[in-house]
Motif scaffolding. Sequence first.
Motif, mmCIF file in Angstrom:
data_model
loop_
_atom_site.group_PDB
_atom_site.id
_atom_site.type_symbol
_atom_site.label_atom_id
_atom_site.label_comp_id
_atom_site.label_asym_id
_atom_site.label_seq_id
_atom_site.Cartn_x
_atom_site.Cartn_y
_atom_site.Cartn_z
ATOM 1 N N VAL A 120 106.140 43.227 15.299
ATOM 2 C CA VAL A 120 106.333 44.636 15.658
ATOM 3 C C VAL A 120 106.559 44.767 17.162
ATOM 4 O O VAL A 120 107.461 45.475 17.610
ATOM 5 C CB VAL A 120 105.130 45.492 15.202
ATOM 6 C CG1 VAL A 120 105.214 46.897 15.754
ATOM 7 C CG2 VAL A 120 105.039 45.525 13.690
ATOM 8 N N GLU A 121 105.770 44.059 17.958
ATOM 9 C CA GLU A 121 105.916 44.137 19.408
ATOM 10 C C GLU A 121 107.271 43.628 19.884
ATOM 11 O O GLU A 121 107.913 44.253 20.728
ATOM 12 C CB GLU A 121 104.799 43.335 20.079
ATOM 13 C CG GLU A 121 104.809 43.451 21.582
ATOM 14 C CD GLU A 121 103.668 42.692 22.239
ATOM 15 O OE1 GLU A 121 103.679 42.610 23.481
ATOM 16 O OE2 GLU A 121 102.777 42.189 21.525
ATOM 17 N N SER A 122 107.743 42.522 19.330
ATOM 18 C CA SER A 122 109.045 41.998 19.754
ATOM 19 C C SER A 122 110.179 42.931 19.347
ATOM 20 O O SER A 122 111.148 43.107 20.092
ATOM 21 C CB SER A 122 109.274 40.600 19.194
ATOM 22 O OG SER A 122 109.359 40.619 17.795
ATOM 23 N N HIS A 123 110.071 43.561 18.190
ATOM 24 C CA HIS A 123 111.096 44.517 17.762
ATOM 25 C C HIS A 123 111.126 45.738 18.683
ATOM 26 O O HIS A 123 112.195 46.178 19.105
ATOM 27 C CB HIS A 123 110.836 44.950 16.320
ATOM 28 C CG HIS A 123 111.847 45.897 15.790
ATOM 29 N ND1 HIS A 123 113.132 45.522 15.507
ATOM 30 C CD2 HIS A 123 111.767 47.216 15.515
ATOM 31 C CE1 HIS A 123 113.808 46.581 15.078
ATOM 32 N NE2 HIS A 123 112.997 47.610 15.066
ATOM 33 N N ILE A 124 109.958 46.262 19.019
ATOM 34 C CA ILE A 124 109.897 47.432 19.897
ATOM 35 C C ILE A 124 110.435 47.091 21.287
ATOM 36 O O ILE A 124 111.141 47.897 21.904
ATOM 37 C CB ILE A 124 108.466 47.988 19.965
ATOM 38 C CG1 ILE A 124 108.112 48.623 18.620
ATOM 39 C CG2 ILE A 124 108.300 48.988 21.098
ATOM 40 C CD1 ILE A 124 106.689 49.089 18.500
ATOM 41 N N LYS A 125 110.135 45.903 21.788
ATOM 42 C CA LYS A 125 110.651 45.501 23.103
ATOM 43 C C LYS A 125 112.170 45.412 23.118
ATOM 44 O O LYS A 125 112.792 45.638 24.148
ATOM 45 C CB LYS A 125 110.053 44.163 23.524
ATOM 46 C CG LYS A 125 108.633 44.282 23.993
ATOM 47 C CD LYS A 125 108.096 42.936 24.446
ATOM 48 C CE LYS A 125 106.687 43.079 24.981
ATOM 49 N NZ LYS A 125 106.154 41.796 25.478
ATOM 50 N N LYS A 126 112.774 45.096 21.974
ATOM 51 C CA LYS A 126 114.236 45.033 21.906
ATOM 52 C C LYS A 126 114.860 46.421 21.864
ATOM 53 O O LYS A 126 115.889 46.667 22.481
ATOM 54 C CB LYS A 126 114.677 44.240 20.682
ATOM 55 C CG LYS A 126 114.464 42.766 20.826
ATOM 56 C CD LYS A 126 114.921 42.028 19.589
ATOM 57 C CE LYS A 126 114.611 40.553 19.726
ATOM 58 N NZ LYS A 126 114.977 39.805 18.528
ATOM 59 N N ILE A 127 114.247 47.356 21.119
ATOM 60 C CA ILE A 127 114.865 48.671 20.981
ATOM 61 C C ILE A 127 114.469 49.621 22.107
ATOM 62 O O ILE A 127 115.189 50.569 22.397
ATOM 63 C CB ILE A 127 114.573 49.308 19.613
ATOM 64 C CG1 ILE A 127 113.082 49.538 19.388
ATOM 65 C CG2 ILE A 127 115.157 48.481 18.495
ATOM 66 C CD1 ILE A 127 112.750 50.314 18.132
#
Length: 42
Positions: A26-33
Amino acid sequence: MHLFIQQNSAGLTINENANPIVRKDVESHIKKIVPEHMAYYL
């Protein structure tokens, strides 16, 4: 649970704790968007 957030841009996610990698996913996805320190953020 009572939750009071005094920000209009706050968010909350609730995940089960079955797999510890979920938080990292979840954290890596949020950092991308929503990348930090971008010039268009005020």
